[in-house]
Design a protein around this motif. Structure first.
Motif, mmCIF file in Angstrom:
data_model
loop_
_atom_site.group_PDB
_atom_site.id
_atom_site.type_symbol
_atom_site.label_atom_id
_atom_site.label_comp_id
_atom_site.label_asym_id
_atom_site.label_seq_id
_atom_site.Cartn_x
_atom_site.Cartn_y
_atom_site.Cartn_z
ATOM 1 N N SER A 1 1.197 -1.072 -0.043
ATOM 2 C CA SER A 1 -0.337 -0.095 0.456
ATOM 3 C C SER A 1 0.902 1.348 -0.476
ATOM 4 O O SER A 1 2.366 1.246 0.255
ATOM 5 C CB SER A 1 -0.474 0.017 1.536
ATOM 6 O OG SER A 1 -0.404 0.790 1.877
ATOM 7 N N GLY A 2 0.808 2.605 0.194
ATOM 8 C CA GLY A 2 1.345 3.906 -0.295
ATOM 9 C C GLY A 2 1.974 4.368 1.844
ATOM 10 O O GLY A 2 2.802 4.632 1.500
ATOM 11 N N ALA A 3 1.295 2.950 2.526
ATOM 12 C CA ALA A 3 1.959 3.298 3.398
ATOM 13 C C ALA A 3 3.426 2.380 3.922
ATOM 14 O O ALA A 3 4.234 2.983 4.829
ATOM 15 C CB ALA A 3 0.795 2.811 4.758
ATOM 16 N N HIS B 1 -1.015 6.425 2.834
ATOM 17 C CA HIS B 1 -1.401 6.865 3.845
ATOM 18 C C HIS B 1 -1.306 8.575 4.047
ATOM 19 O O HIS B 1 -0.779 8.702 2.623
ATOM 20 C CB HIS B 1 -0.331 6.248 4.497
ATOM 21 C CG HIS B 1 0.728 6.763 4.935
ATOM 22 N ND1 HIS B 1 1.685 6.842 5.462
ATOM 23 C CD2 HIS B 1 1.315 6.621 3.565
ATOM 24 C CE1 HIS B 1 2.709 6.759 5.777
ATOM 25 N NE2 HIS B 1 2.823 7.333 4.341
ATOM 26 N N ASP B 2 -1.127 9.038 5.093
ATOM 27 C CA ASP B 2 -1.311 10.467 5.328
ATOM 28 C C ASP B 2 0.237 10.967 6.262
ATOM 29 O O ASP B 2 0.702 12.261 6.485
ATOM 30 C CB ASP B 2 -2.543 11.847 5.579
ATOM 31 C CG ASP B 2 -2.762 11.366 7.021
ATOM 32 O OD1 ASP B 2 -2.035 10.316 7.752
ATOM 33 O OD2 ASP B 2 -3.454 11.833 7.605
ATOM 34 N N ASP C 1 -5.327 12.201 -1.630
ATOM 35 C CA ASP C 1 -4.958 12.971 -3.243
ATOM 36 C C ASP C 1 -3.500 12.984 -3.201
ATOM 37 O O ASP C 1 -2.639 13.316 -1.959
ATOM 38 C CB ASP C 1 -6.052 14.443 -4.070
ATOM 39 C CG ASP C 1 -7.092 14.165 -3.518
ATOM 40 O OD1 ASP C 1 -7.235 13.545 -4.932
ATOM 41 O OD2 ASP C 1 -7.001 15.131 -3.415
ATOM 42 N N VAL C 2 -2.967 12.287 -4.039
ATOM 43 C CA VAL C 2 -1.385 11.734 -4.365
ATOM 44 C C VAL C 2 -0.691 13.298 -3.581
ATOM 45 O O VAL C 2 -0.543 13.949 -4.618
ATOM 46 C CB VAL C 2 -1.408 11.174 -5.192
ATOM 47 C CG1 VAL C 2 0.279 11.467 -5.313
ATOM 48 C CG2 VAL C 2 -1.389 10.016 -5.261
ATOM 49 N N ILE D 1 3.901 6.457 -0.607
ATOM 50 C CA ILE D 1 2.898 6.878 -1.792
ATOM 51 C C ILE D 1 1.878 7.901 -0.326
ATOM 52 O O ILE D 1 0.718 7.156 0.183
ATOM 53 C CB ILE D 1 1.679 6.644 -2.488
ATOM 54 C CG1 ILE D 1 2.038 5.779 -3.297
ATOM 55 C CG2 ILE D 1 0.577 7.423 -3.003
ATOM 56 C CD1 ILE D 1 1.555 5.307 -4.337
ATOM 57 N N VAL D 2 2.069 8.958 -0.342
ATOM 58 C CA VAL D 2 1.913 10.239 0.475
ATOM 59 C C VAL D 2 0.510 10.841 0.014
ATOM 60 O O VAL D 2 0.670 11.421 -0.930
ATOM 61 C CB VAL D 2 3.048 11.062 1.501
ATOM 62 C CG1 VAL D 2 2.364 11.381 1.843
ATOM 63 C CG2 VAL D 2 3.834 10.345 1.832
ATOM 64 N N SER D 3 -0.661 11.024 0.666
ATOM 65 C CA SER D 3 -1.146 11.594 0.346
ATOM 66 C C SER D 3 -2.106 12.186 1.208
ATOM 67 O O SER D 3 -1.806 12.535 2.019
ATOM 68 C CB SER D 3 -2.746 10.463 -0.719
ATOM 69 O OG SER D 3 -3.265 9.489 0.585
ATOM 70 N N ALA D 4 -2.810 13.176 0.957
ATOM 71 C CA ALA D 4 -3.253 14.502 1.613
ATOM 72 C C ALA D 4 -5.415 13.982 1.680
ATOM 73 O O ALA D 4 -5.763 13.861 0.526
ATOM 74 C CB ALA D 4 -3.573 15.381 1.276
ATOM 75 N N LYS D 5 -5.676 13.632 2.443
ATOM 76 C CA LYS D 5 -7.240 13.740 2.403
ATOM 77 C C LYS D 5 -8.121 14.756 1.203
ATOM 78 O O LYS D 5 -7.662 15.883 2.154
ATOM 79 C CB LYS D 5 -8.270 13.558 4.285
ATOM 80 C CG LYS D 5 -8.954 13.052 4.368
ATOM 81 C CD LYS D 5 -9.498 12.997 5.787
ATOM 82 C CE LYS D 5 -11.412 12.916 5.728
ATOM 83 N NZ LYS D 5 -11.875 13.510 5.584
#
Lengths: 258, 258
Positions: A99-101, A149-150, A123-124, A106-110
């Motif tokens: 997963s992005g975690a 994940h954020d 969103d990435v 892959i870090v994303s923002a809610k």
């Protein structure tokens, strides 16, 4: 520079055991570095129904409340991802599920609430390729599900097409990067009713015209936006079509160019 | 030789959000190479009940039919594993989640049917540490759930204590390896009713006597068998107790010696 293939598969492959098994067998034969990105298919909706969690989809995107996030984490990162990884191993392709975690890749923002509250949709923001590079160097193939994940402990549901394009962009500084979107059609069609009416090349200019003339619409737009985002950021090749295009170069498909 | 800590946590930590968060915060501070192995806790049973899949447990082991395997794959490799990985990232510990299929790390064989058919339960045959070593060298912490595979595409439910001991044994040729089993008690107790009656050391000889005198029985036996299996195969240190033993050396716990 080595060439890497980033390949995204969707529901038409994932939802059918036989088609998935056949695709994985072929995918395992691809030589050189490669990454597989998979969507979720229909299984998450099936599980939500079984668990009596209401399914809310707005403009093609799943509204992700806490319970829905749990379901997609279980289905995407658990069932689908591990099934694919185990089958790749059976075909002598050493793979690791992500997963992005995982590896903070892959870090994303809610997504902020405007008119619609999408819930735990991300969103990435950033791609960290360090862990991926280390594995690729050791002939291990990363297999990504559509969860990110954020960096503050929150998992987020993220569009699989976007994950594929962002990974391709992230890797394009160290690889000659090719991005393949596999779906149920032979490519972007001039006439939705005619499977053979594949538009073999779309560039920024013709994309504009195709949109203006309503030849391309709805679900294809975000996919093509991802394609152009990638091709404009150093990804060398972007193709859309049936997965056959990967194994048979004569297979008609759509290529995106600047 | 560098020292590695292989740490297994069970339901008493996983089933409680606050305790899990607090453990992860502490775990992230452990310096040097480390691996986390987690059991499944009560969540799989809860999901099975919600999905109306009958839960069958015989002699402490879950009978794993196809539907149950799907559930544990979703819960262990999906929900629990990714929750832990995301929280480790939030605590600046770069982690990657693993099943035994990932990196072909843990190969098992479906348990043969004698009197009981356990279904898709796997007994460990082989541990491949290559992918783990590559990640550890890059300061990435593997987080294992209790699922393995048979190299022919079949996922298998495998005891988490066994996964921890097999990983420790597999790594003991390249690391000075320490294995910690964290559970709800301060260690192996002389008197189950008395939380302070910790037996601080058990060796092969005293284990035999403790079993003969029925001081150790039931659930502790497979755990201790795993401990002795590890200590007899080159693992340098094996401890059982509350997770506090990792962070406070004054904390009473049980150490296993040859």
């Amino acid at each position: 520079m080595k060439t890497i293939k980033v390949i995204k598969i969707g529901g038409n492959i994932i939802d059918n055991e036989e088609i998935l098994a056949s695709f994985i067998k072929d995918f395992a034969t691809i030589s050189g570095p490669k990454i597989l990105v998979h969507g979720g298919g229909k299984l998450a909706t099936k599980l939500a129904t079984q668990m009596k969690v209401p399914v809310k989809i707005t403009e093609g995107r799943r509204i992700t409340d806490g319970e829905t996030l749990d379901i997609i984490t279980m289905v995407y990162a658990g069932k689908i991802n591990k099934t694919i990884v185990a089958q790749l191993q059976a075909n002598n392709c050493n793979a690791i599920g992500f997963s992005g975690a995982d590896g903070n890749t892959i870090v994303s923002a809610k997504r902020p609430i405007n008119t619609i509250d999408y819930g735990f949709v991300g969103d990435v923001k950033k791609v960290n390729t360090k862990a991926i590079e280390v594995l690729l160097k050791n002939n291990i193939t990363p297999v990504f599900c559509a969860i990110t994940h954020d960096e503050n402990g929150q998992l987020l549901n993220t569009n699989a097409d976007t994950i594929a394009s962002e990974l391709a962009i992230g890797l394009s500084s160290i690889f000659n990067t090719e991005l393949y979107y596999c779906f149920e059609k032979n490519g972007v069609l001039e006439d939705v009713e005619n499977a053979d009416s594949v538009i073999e090349n779309i560039n920024t200019q013709s994309y504009k015209t195709l949109k203006e003339n309503n030849i391309i619409f709805e679900g294809m737009l975000p996919k093509l936006d991802n394609c152009f985002h990638a091709i404009n950021q150093n990804v060398q090749k972007v193709c859309i079509g049936k997965s056959d295009m990967l194994f048979n170069t004569n297979n008609k498909h759509t290529t995106i160019t600047e």
